[in-house]
Design an enzyme around this catalytic site. Structure first.
Site, mmCIF file in Angstrom:
data_model
loop_
_atom_site.group_PDB
_atom_site.id
_atom_site.type_symbol
_atom_site.label_atom_id
_atom_site.label_comp_id
_atom_site.label_asym_id
_atom_site.label_seq_id
_atom_site.Cartn_x
_atom_site.Cartn_y
_atom_site.Cartn_z
ATOM 1 N N GLU A 37 -4.701 6.793 -5.549
ATOM 2 C CA GLU A 37 -5.005 7.983 -6.349
ATOM 3 C C GLU A 37 -5.950 7.690 -7.513
ATOM 4 O O GLU A 37 -6.914 8.416 -7.735
ATOM 5 C CB GLU A 37 -3.718 8.652 -6.832
ATOM 6 N N ALA A 47 -4.079 19.632 -2.679
ATOM 7 C CA ALA A 47 -4.477 19.470 -1.289
ATOM 8 C C ALA A 47 -3.926 18.150 -0.775
ATOM 9 O O ALA A 47 -3.424 17.347 -1.551
ATOM 10 C CB ALA A 47 -5.995 19.460 -1.158
ATOM 11 N N MET A 48 -4.038 17.953 0.534
ATOM 12 C CA MET A 48 -3.466 16.751 1.143
ATOM 13 C C MET A 48 -4.395 16.162 2.190
ATOM 14 O O MET A 48 -4.899 16.873 3.045
ATOM 15 C CB MET A 48 -2.105 17.112 1.750
ATOM 16 N N GLU A 49 -4.557 14.838 2.102
ATOM 17 C CA GLU A 49 -5.583 14.123 2.873
ATOM 18 C C GLU A 49 -5.143 13.695 4.268
ATOM 19 O O GLU A 49 -5.670 12.710 4.803
ATOM 20 C CB GLU A 49 -6.007 12.879 2.074
ATOM 21 N N ASN A 50 -4.201 14.393 4.917
ATOM 22 C CA ASN A 50 -3.759 14.026 6.264
ATOM 23 C C ASN A 50 -4.941 13.630 7.148
ATOM 24 O O ASN A 50 -5.967 14.303 7.144
ATOM 25 C CB ASN A 50 -3.056 15.223 6.922
ATOM 26 N N HIS A 56 -12.410 14.765 -3.120
ATOM 27 C CA HIS A 56 -11.256 13.879 -3.326
ATOM 28 C C HIS A 56 -10.538 13.605 -2.001
ATOM 29 O O HIS A 56 -10.287 12.453 -1.645
ATOM 30 C CB HIS A 56 -10.305 14.523 -4.341
ATOM 31 N N GLU A 57 -10.225 14.666 -1.285
ATOM 32 C CA GLU A 57 -9.475 14.489 -0.035
ATOM 33 C C GLU A 57 -10.326 13.765 0.995
ATOM 34 O O GLU A 57 -9.840 12.921 1.740
ATOM 35 C CB GLU A 57 -8.981 15.834 0.512
ATOM 36 N N HIS A 104 -10.391 10.068 0.318
ATOM 37 C CA HIS A 104 -9.140 9.398 0.705
ATOM 38 C C HIS A 104 -9.220 8.784 2.100
ATOM 39 O O HIS A 104 -8.449 7.879 2.418
ATOM 40 C CB HIS A 104 -7.977 10.398 0.702
ATOM 41 N N GLU A 137 3.526 13.845 2.454
ATOM 42 C CA GLU A 137 3.539 12.938 1.313
ATOM 43 C C GLU A 137 4.487 13.507 0.252
ATOM 44 O O GLU A 137 4.450 14.711 0.019
ATOM 45 C CB GLU A 137 2.149 12.784 0.708
#
Ligand code: TRP
Ligand code: ZN
Length: 869
Positions: free
Chosen positions: A318, A260-263, A295-296, A299, A119
């Site tokens: 978001e 962080a990232m929600e992959n 949060h992640e 998502h 992202e």
């Protein structure tokens, strides 16, 4: 590199779509080979060629339906494939260089771990693709890597096959059955410790939970895993949303640009938001871990199952997901301190962004570099807009609207308008006016004027709204604003208006102004507005300090009470700015003393109420600030506050017992209150011994850091000694050492710039680690008021010198750290020109990144009129 802006209005659907992707990845530090087989279908006009995004890729070969294909053209960031049929298979082979990828976008190798960040537009750094969120495909990924060095090979979805090759490598194949946009792609290869658990959903599905952390850090991952299970349960209970895959993985890495990232199925986290234990993490760290984990996870529905059509819609996922994590955190901890925390972010950072050259609506109209729009406006103001939906629709209406949103759009890439339309089905209120919040930037100001007729015992209160022009929009329209409204008299009696414009404590202000009538009024009423921060607005209420103190005493809404205290402090600091601090009446000091005495057992409220507004917050109610005089006035007020109130502060401090550490809300509130008190007491005669005692006795990081923060700036000898001790204890622990770096960088001292240079030479410092860069240069630029704003401009120059270096390594982080410089419009003319001189230096630099170019050029082009707040 293109510096051209893209506009929301120019959106076009893709000419082709990709339904399935089969990828084969052979990991190598400097030459990782990607083979990607794409099933492509034309979805529009026959005349168009296929244009794939690609950035920094070495193309090896390209085949169409199995045959070498040569009718192609490679441009700087696209690959044009000409004269293709309507449906075909494209097989692309290309090489990339993860080891020299220091921007941490795409596939990168750091500390012997391969990981990805796609992202917003990072997938194009891995292979040629339609790298846009409205192209959704299923992925099957096979990873090959050295078995000894990288025993763990992960990608999205479920593992379906694995095996060993003859050359010491092994391979694993992963399948993700859910079609997803490329920004949710992820892979990881490394050697980790693994925490395993499982979760059974309400409908009885068992999900494997796996948390991958650095070797030896297993015990620090337990809290994150527990938080994950709480988040999974909460989303089922609150929104009826269950997890969908058989496995949910989280990997913690030390080198990461964001939180962080929600992959899909494979979240990648900055280790700062995973690792936490009593000794190394503060209560705030625990809180942040739980909220980012949630949060992640959230998502997965708001972002992954329903995703964004284009990046202008970012707040669709978001803003909504931040709102969801805020509600979760409030339920897990406490509503009041959560609300205050988020209001502080709005006032300190979002209001400042909206007053600056970077001002944009929560749904931006124009973007040069998407990475620049992961902002407090899109995230936090976006969450405030969702919160207003919640206020307008009520708990049940909001749930109904959410259900409808998922019913309509599961599996789709949609827009903010689609969200509003789904919400519309759950209410009779016409939401079209409310939807202006998506397109109008700027902070509305709500002003109150009162007229009291003593003879008739009536009072009129006129509530007006006005949004000053912003850098991006000169014309503003009146918004639809839910204004929580209460009214009290000097005895604490509550009143409501005779016409019933206030319903359930809320006035829906949808016009430039409205007048409320009150009858049976014996003395002037005090309006108490924006309870629980019901809208992201400023309030012009013109209360006297006595009235503010009455609001604290009588308001029903705890947020209003806290806010009243903030206004009292703001007023006092203004007196100090005028040189009249010494004349503040004893009645005010006595009232403050009463507040502390009366709330001595309410650690949560008192802890929040004893925090003096920050410099950044004070700037929001002032214009053309001379940073050093405001900073000195604030500091002089803090001195007076602690000296005049020393005995009551000390008494309450002593009354708070410190049992051995536990992370529960009661203890968190007590520690918080105690540390805030210690901060004030550090300015008194007891300071030195109290701080050293607490440091020595602490069995947890919250109290250790509380002692250091109290010493910082007030007790230089104690600070030096304790910081040395701290460093020797934590020298090998990067996350804890970041706290030490941050404390040094925010200390106000004359030789701060040479201190910063020493920090940069520290063996643990590296420009390649964003956490470290943020801890030193970010903390300095954002929070060291005296140092950054030195009158000779040396602070600005120091940061700029560093940004020139950083921009070549990691533009995304550089463009964040430059923010305080771009907000020159807050300050007095002498500072403005010094700041702009440095911005001009940046702009003149050859090879400046697109990220920096966008922010710096906008900032320099910004003309302020008197009205810009
Ligand atoms: N989607 C991520 C989140 O909010 C944000 C994010 C993580 C991100 N890494 C990024 C955004 C890199 C841009 C670039 O949870
Ligand atoms: Zn997010």
């Amino acid at each position: 590199m293109s510096m051209q802006a893209k506009r929301r209005a120019d959106y076009l659907p893709p000419a082709f779509t990709i339904s399935d992707v089969k990828m084969d990845v052979r990991l190598h530090p400097t030459a990782t080979r990607i083979t990607s087989e794409l099933q492509i279908t034309r979805v529009s006009d026959h005349s168009q060629h296929l244009e794939l995004d690609g950035d920094n890729l070495s193309l090896v070969s390209i085949k169409l339906d199995g045959e070498i294909f040569e009718d192609i053209e490679q441009r700087e960031d696209t690959l044009i494939v000409r004269n293709v049929p309507d449906t075909f298979t494209l097989t692309i082979v290309n090489d990339i260089d993860p080891q020299n990828n220091k921007a941490l976008e795409g596939l990168y190798l750091s500390q012997n771990t391969y990981c990805t960040q796609c992202e917003a537009e990072g997938f194009r750094r891995i292979t040629y693709y339609l790298d846009r969120p409205d192209v959704l495909a299923t992925f099957e990924v096979t990873l090959h890597g050295d078995k000894a060095q990288y025993p763990t090979l992960l990608a999205n979805g479920n593992p379906v096959a694995r095996g060993d090759n003859d050359d010491g490598t092994h391979w694993v194949t992963w399948q993700d059955p859910f079609p997803k946009p490329s920004y949710l792609f992820a892979l990881v290869a490394g050697d980790f410790d693994l925490l395993e658990d499982s979760y059974t959903t309400t409908s009885g599905k068992s999900v494997k939970l796996e948390l991958y952390v650095d070797k030896g850090k297993k015990s620090r991952g337990i809290f994150a895993l527990e938080s994950l299970k709480r988040a999974m349960k909460w989303d089922e209970d609150t929104f009826g949303l269950e997890y969908d895959l058989d496995i949910y993985m989280i990997v913690a890495v030390d080198f990461f640009n964001m939180g962080a990232m929600e992959n899909k199925g494979l979240n990648i986290f900055n280790s700062k938001f995973v690792l936490a234990d009593q000794r190394s993490a503060t209560d705030e760290d625990f809180f942040n871990v739980e909220s980012v984990i949630a949060h992640e996870y959230f998502h997965n529905w708001t972002g992954n199952r329903v995703t964004c059509r284009d990046w202008f819609q970012l707040s669709l996922k978001e803003g909504l997901t931040v709102f969801r994590d805020q509600q979760f955190s409030a339920d897990m901890t406490s509503e009041l301190s959560n609300r205050i925390k988020h209001v502080r972010v709005m006032r300190e950072h979002q209001f400042a962004e909206d007053a600056s050259a970077m001002s944009h609506p929560i749904r931006p109209e124009e973007v040069i570099e998407m990475n620049n729009f992961y902002t407090v406006t899109v995230y936090d103001k976006g969450a405030e807009v969702i919160r207003m939906f919640h206020t307008l629709l009520g708990e049940d209406g909001f749930r109904k609207g959410m259900d409808e949103y998922f019913r309509r759009h599961d599996g789709q890439a949609v827009t903010c308008d689609d969200f509003v339309a789904a919400m519309q089905t759950a209410t009779d209120i016409d939401l079209s006016h409310f939807a202006q919040w998506y397109s109008q930037s700027g902070t509305p100001v709500i002003s109150l004027t009162t007229m009291f007729d003593e003879r008739k015992q009536v009072m009129d209160i006129t509530v007006a709204q006005h949004t000053p022009p912003t850098a991006d929009q000169s014309h503003k329209v009146p918004l639809f604003i839910p204004v929580a409204f209460d009214c009290i008299d000097e005895n604490g009696k509550h009143y409501t208006d005779v016409d019933g414009k206030i319903k359930d404590g809320v006035l829906l202000l949808d016009a430039p102004s409205t007048t409320l009538h009150f009858t049976g009024v014996e003395s002037p009423l005090i309006p108490v507005v924006l309870g629980n921060f019901s809208a992201p607005a400023k309030v012009n209420n013109n209360l006297s300090v006595e009235q503010m103190l009455l609001v604290f005493r009588y308001a029903k809404d705890a947020f209003n009470r806290w806010d009243a205290m903030q206004s009292v402090y703001n007023w006092c600091i203004a007196e100090f700015e005028k040189g009249q601090g010494e004349q503040i009446d004893d009645s005010v000091w006595n009232a403050l003393s009463d507040v502390i005495n009366n709330e001595a057992d309410n650690h949560e409220l008192l802890g929040e109420c004893l925090v003096i507004p920050t410099f950044e917050t004070l700037c929001q109610t002032r214009q053309r600030v001379d940073p050093n005089s405001l900073n000195s006035a604030r500091s002089a007020f803090c001195d007076a506050f602690s000296i005049k109130l020393a005995s009551v502060l000390k008494r309450v401090f002593d009354s708070i017992s410190t049992d051995s550490y536990q992370y529960d809300q009661r203890s968190v509130n007590a520690r918080r209150c105690k540390n805030v008190l210690l901060n004030h007491l550090a300015r008194t005669e007891h300071g030195d011994s109290l701080v050293r005692q607490q440091y020595a006795a602490a069995d947890n990081m919250t109290d250790t850091l509380g002692a250091l923060k109290a010493a910082q700036g007030n007790l230089p000898d104690a600070f030096e000694a304790l910081m040395q001790n701290f460093e020797s204890e934590w020298n090998v622990d990067p996350l804890v050492l970041d706290k030490w770096f941050g404390l040094h960088a925010t200390t106000e001292r004359d030789d701060i710039l040479s201190q910063l240079s020493l920090l940069k030479q520290h063996p643990q410092f590296t420009i390649n680690n964003p956490n470290r860069v943020r801890a030193v240069m970010g903390s300095f630029a954002f929070f060291n008021t005296a140092g950054f704003h030195r009158a000779d401009g040396a602070g600005y120059k120091y940061v700029t010198d560093y940004l020139l270096e950083l921009d070549a390594v990691n533009p995304q982080v550089a463009a964040r750290v430059v923010t305080p410089l771009t907000q020159w419009q807050n300050y007095a003319p002498a500072h403005q020109s010094l700041m702009k001189a440095q911005l001009n230096r940046l702009l003149g630099h050859k090879g400046l990144s697109r990220d920096m170019f966008e922010k710096v050029s906008k900032s320099l082009a910004f003309e302020t009129s008197g009205e810009h707040a």
